[in-house]
Design an enzyme around this catalytic site. Structure first.
Site, PDB file in Angstrom:
ATOM      1  N   ARG A  60       0.623  -1.259   0.158  1.00  0.00           N
ATOM      2  CA  ARG A  60      -0.142  -0.079  -0.031  1.00  0.00           C
ATOM      3  C   ARG A  60       0.912   1.105  -0.199  1.00  0.00           C
ATOM      4  O   ARG A  60       2.209   1.079   0.095  1.00  0.00           O
ATOM      5  CB  ARG A  60      -1.240   0.032   1.238  1.00  0.00           C
ATOM      6  CG  ARG A  60      -0.570  -0.431   2.504  1.00  0.00           C
ATOM      7  CD  ARG A  60       0.417  -0.172   3.410  1.00  0.00           C
ATOM      8  NE  ARG A  60       0.140   1.558   3.487  1.00  0.00           N
ATOM      9  CZ  ARG A  60       1.040   2.341   3.711  1.00  0.00           C
ATOM     10  NH1 ARG A  60       2.440   2.006   3.920  1.00  0.00           N
ATOM     11  NH2 ARG A  60       0.771   3.385   3.634  1.00  0.00           N
ATOM     12  N   GLY A  61       0.229   2.327  -0.205  1.00  0.00           N
ATOM     13  CA  GLY A  61       1.063   3.595  -0.314  1.00  0.00           C
ATOM     14  C   GLY A  61       1.026   3.860  -1.953  1.00  0.00           C
ATOM     15  O   GLY A  61       1.388   3.045  -2.772  1.00  0.00           O
ATOM     16  N   ALA A  62       0.652   5.073  -2.273  1.00  0.00           N
ATOM     17  CA  ALA A  62       0.550   5.506  -3.742  1.00  0.00           C
ATOM     18  C   ALA A  62       1.641   4.946  -4.633  1.00  0.00           C
ATOM     19  O   ALA A  62       1.536   4.200  -5.597  1.00  0.00           O
ATOM     20  CB  ALA A  62       0.263   6.837  -3.922  1.00  0.00           C
ATOM     21  N   ARG A 103      -7.839  -0.866  -6.447  1.00  0.00           N
ATOM     22  CA  ARG A 103      -8.126   0.294  -5.728  1.00  0.00           C
ATOM     23  C   ARG A 103      -8.223   1.604  -6.592  1.00  0.00           C
ATOM     24  O   ARG A 103      -7.309   1.664  -7.574  1.00  0.00           O
ATOM     25  CB  ARG A 103      -7.103   0.492  -4.702  1.00  0.00           C
ATOM     26  CG  ARG A 103      -6.743  -0.527  -3.592  1.00  0.00           C
ATOM     27  CD  ARG A 103      -5.687  -0.084  -2.621  1.00  0.00           C
ATOM     28  NE  ARG A 103      -6.449   0.658  -1.473  1.00  0.00           N
ATOM     29  CZ  ARG A 103      -5.823   1.209  -0.563  1.00  0.00           C
ATOM     30  NH1 ARG A 103      -4.297   1.057  -0.521  1.00  0.00           N
ATOM     31  NH2 ARG A 103      -6.241   2.070   0.242  1.00  0.00           N
ATOM     32  N   GLN A 208      -2.019   2.453   9.924  1.00  0.00           N
ATOM     33  CA  GLN A 208      -0.757   2.499   9.201  1.00  0.00           C
ATOM     34  C   GLN A 208       0.377   3.506   9.991  1.00  0.00           C
ATOM     35  O   GLN A 208       1.494   3.114   9.998  1.00  0.00           O
ATOM     36  CB  GLN A 208      -0.905   3.286   7.804  1.00  0.00           C
ATOM     37  CG  GLN A 208      -1.784   2.270   6.912  1.00  0.00           C
ATOM     38  CD  GLN A 208      -3.279   2.698   6.858  1.00  0.00           C
ATOM     39  OE1 GLN A 208      -3.700   3.074   7.998  1.00  0.00           O
ATOM     40  NE2 GLN A 208      -3.929   2.349   5.804  1.00  0.00           N
ATOM     41  N   ASP A 249      -2.134  10.512  -2.276  1.00  0.00           N
ATOM     42  CA  ASP A 249      -2.457   9.290  -3.234  1.00  0.00           C
ATOM     43  C   ASP A 249      -2.932   9.990  -4.602  1.00  0.00           C
ATOM     44  O   ASP A 249      -2.987   9.434  -5.521  1.00  0.00           O
ATOM     45  CB  ASP A 249      -3.769   8.747  -2.792  1.00  0.00           C
ATOM     46  CG  ASP A 249      -3.441   7.887  -1.499  1.00  0.00           C
ATOM     47  OD1 ASP A 249      -3.199   8.365  -0.613  1.00  0.00           O
ATOM     48  OD2 ASP A 249      -2.865   6.805  -1.642  1.00  0.00           O
ATOM     49  N   ASN A 259      -5.592  12.370   0.444  1.00  0.00           N
ATOM     50  CA  ASN A 259      -4.845  11.591   1.202  1.00  0.00           C
ATOM     51  C   ASN A 259      -5.649  10.618   2.182  1.00  0.00           C
ATOM     52  O   ASN A 259      -6.487  10.869   2.263  1.00  0.00           O
ATOM     53  CB  ASN A 259      -3.441  12.492   1.849  1.00  0.00           C
ATOM     54  CG  ASN A 259      -2.411  11.516   2.398  1.00  0.00           C
ATOM     55  OD1 ASN A 259      -1.746  10.511   1.763  1.00  0.00           O
ATOM     56  ND2 ASN A 259      -1.906  11.788   3.901  1.00  0.00           N
ATOM     57  N   LYS A 260      -4.651   9.777   3.130  1.00  0.00           N
ATOM     58  CA  LYS A 260      -5.288   8.955   4.021  1.00  0.00           C
ATOM     59  C   LYS A 260      -6.555   9.771   4.956  1.00  0.00           C
ATOM     60  O   LYS A 260      -6.188  11.003   5.259  1.00  0.00           O
ATOM     61  CB  LYS A 260      -4.334   8.341   4.979  1.00  0.00           C
ATOM     62  CG  LYS A 260      -4.802   7.418   5.770  1.00  0.00           C
ATOM     63  CD  LYS A 260      -5.729   6.438   5.503  1.00  0.00           C
ATOM     64  CE  LYS A 260      -5.236   5.651   4.497  1.00  0.00           C
ATOM     65  NZ  LYS A 260      -6.268   4.666   3.762  1.00  0.00           N
TER      66      LYS A 260
HETATM   67  O1  MRU Z   1      -4.496   3.072   2.229  1.00  0.00           O
HETATM   68  P1  MRU Z   1      -3.061   3.490   2.194  1.00  0.00           P
HETATM   69  O2  MRU Z   1      -2.553   2.855   3.254  1.00  0.00           O
HETATM   70  O3  MRU Z   1      -2.653   2.680   0.937  1.00  0.00           O
HETATM   71  O4  MRU Z   1      -2.906   4.829   2.159  1.00  0.00           O
HETATM   72  C1  MRU Z   1      -1.859   5.399   2.033  1.00  0.00           C
HETATM   73  C2  MRU Z   1      -1.567   6.985   2.024  1.00  0.00           C
HETATM   74  O5  MRU Z   1      -2.608   7.532   2.584  1.00  0.00           O
HETATM   75  C3  MRU Z   1      -0.306   7.550   1.886  1.00  0.00           C
HETATM   76  O6  MRU Z   1      -0.094   8.857   2.751  1.00  0.00           O
HETATM   77  C4  MRU Z   1      -0.273   7.900   0.599  1.00  0.00           C
HETATM   78  O7  MRU Z   1      -0.425   6.857  -0.267  1.00  0.00           O
HETATM   79  C5  MRU Z   1       1.181   8.407   0.217  1.00  0.00           C
HETATM   80  S1  MRU Z   1       2.564   7.132   0.215  1.00  0.00           S
HETATM   81  C6  MRU Z   1       3.990   7.739  -0.228  1.00  0.00           C
END
Ligand code: MRU
Length: 354
Positions: A60-62, A103, A208, A249, A259-260
């Site tokens: 996970r993470g963009a 996703r 996270q 994201d 973002n999250k």
């Molecule tokens: O649902 P996730 O854990 O994939 O969400 C991740 C985030 O929101 C991060 O802040 C974002 O992807 C940036 S990662 C460098």
């Protein structure tokens, strides 16, 4: 699967979240749902395992999802190798759609798969196409590693010795192919000999911040204090936070930032206390086709994530829930957007990336 117990976190700079294994033509990725209790790896040449890993947030993470999508196309191509290029192209097209459907919010996934598709469309020979796709997926990760470092260098210029940064979710090495985006400035600042401390929001519902950010910062020797999401105001009020840095994201052309979930709350608080709120992301996170944050699709996830805590059910059976995985912070709350190109200040206009 490979297991490693983590009684003492490994003091190694920047774990490899995801990588291509040349010897076996497989992808190896960290099973992030098990962290921090266990460092377990998935090794796979099955694109459906990759789809599942993205959906479950094992990866996970963009930017990391972008790398996973690209590698998913490469292993998909190997698995559908067919002498007839037309059959191969059609089947791989279907696999790319399956990967895209995992996703919806992180644009890096679509960006990386579209880039793979462009490479595919330059070939009419199956074996040549497969070789080129494997190479392109590795290049996407190599570029991500370089972009993270650049982001870290630009971001570190905003940090001076003794500063404390608050971050939300995980935008570190676990979330990218390289050293991270929002955490990269802290890693580079540390390399430069600056003493920078971090508050990590726990980041409900999937934690996270608690599970991943605090683990990777500790593993890299960065001073981190874990707080619950509802404690951000008190630490800001006490004057303990000098800056906020988060990842993203998807960024709209006008600088609105997805973002999250909970990031918007942090931005509002930072504004209330006069604390600069920075976003760190590669330009692959900017969606040049999206004018404002209103057009960013927001993933909604399962009810159990809100009604439970880890594996423990806490809400009454059948309670109604709402579980958006991301929110959008309006651009007027964003002091700067740090990309590999430099530090972008308002007014934002990313339409030049079209
Ligand atoms: O649902 P996730 O854990 O994939 O969400 C991740 C985030 O929101 C991060 O802040 C974002 O992807 C940036 S990662 C460098």
């Amino acid at each position: 699967m490979h297991n490693q117990t983590l009684e003492n976190p490994v003091r190694t700079m920047h774990v490899k979240t995801i990588e291509w294994l040349d010897d076996s033509n497989k992808v190896r990725l960290i099973e992030q749902t098990k962290l921090p209790q266990e460092l377990e790896y998935i090794e796979t040449d099955d694109y459906q395992v990759m789809c599942d890993a993205i959906r479950r947030l094992a990866v996970r993470g963009a930017p990391a999802i972008g790398c996973a999508g690209a590698y998913g196309v490469a292993i998909g191509a190997l698995s559908v190798r067919d002498n007839d290029f037309g059959v191969f192209r059609a089947e791989l097209g279907r696999i790319m759609d399956e990967l895209r459907a995992t996703r919806p919010t992180a644009v890096n996934l679509f960006w990386a798969i579209n880039r793979m598709e462009k490479v595919l469309d330059q070939y009419h020979d199956v074996n040549l196409a497969i070789d080129a796709l494997i190479q392109e997926s590795k290049t996407i990760q190599e570029e991500d590693i370089a972009m993270c470092r650049k982001i870290g260098e630009h971001g570190a210029s905003l940090l001076s010795d003794g500063m404390t940064v608050l971050t939300h979710c995980n935008a570190g090495s676990l979330a990218t192919g390289g050293m991270g985006t929002a955490l990269a400035p802290m890693y580079v600042a540390k390399e430069q000999g600056k003493n920078v401390k971090v508050f990590a929001d726990e980041t409900r519902p999937l934690l996270q911040g608690a599970r991943l950010t605090s683990w990777e910062l500790m593993a890299n020797g960065v001073d981190v204090t874990l707080i619950c999401d509802n404690m951000a105001a008190i630490v800001m009020r006490k004057g303990w936070v000098d800056a906020v840095i988060v990842g993203s994201d998807r960024i709209a052309c006008n600088g609105d930032v997805a973002n999250k979930i909970g990031t918007f709350t942090v931005a509002v608080l930072a504004n209330r206390f006069g604390i600069p709120f920075y976003v760190a992301a590669p330009t692959s996170t900017v969606d040049p086709n999206v004018a404002t944050g209103d057009d960013i699709p927001i993933e909604e996830r399962a009810s159990e994530e809100v009604a439970g805590f880890g594996s423990c059910r806490v809400g009454p059976e059948s309670v109604k829930t709402y579980n958006p995985a991301f929110d959008v912070t309006p651009h007027d709350l964003v002091a700067a957007i740090i990309t590999e190109q430099g530090i972008h200040k308002p007014p934002y206009d990313f339409s030049f990336l079209k």
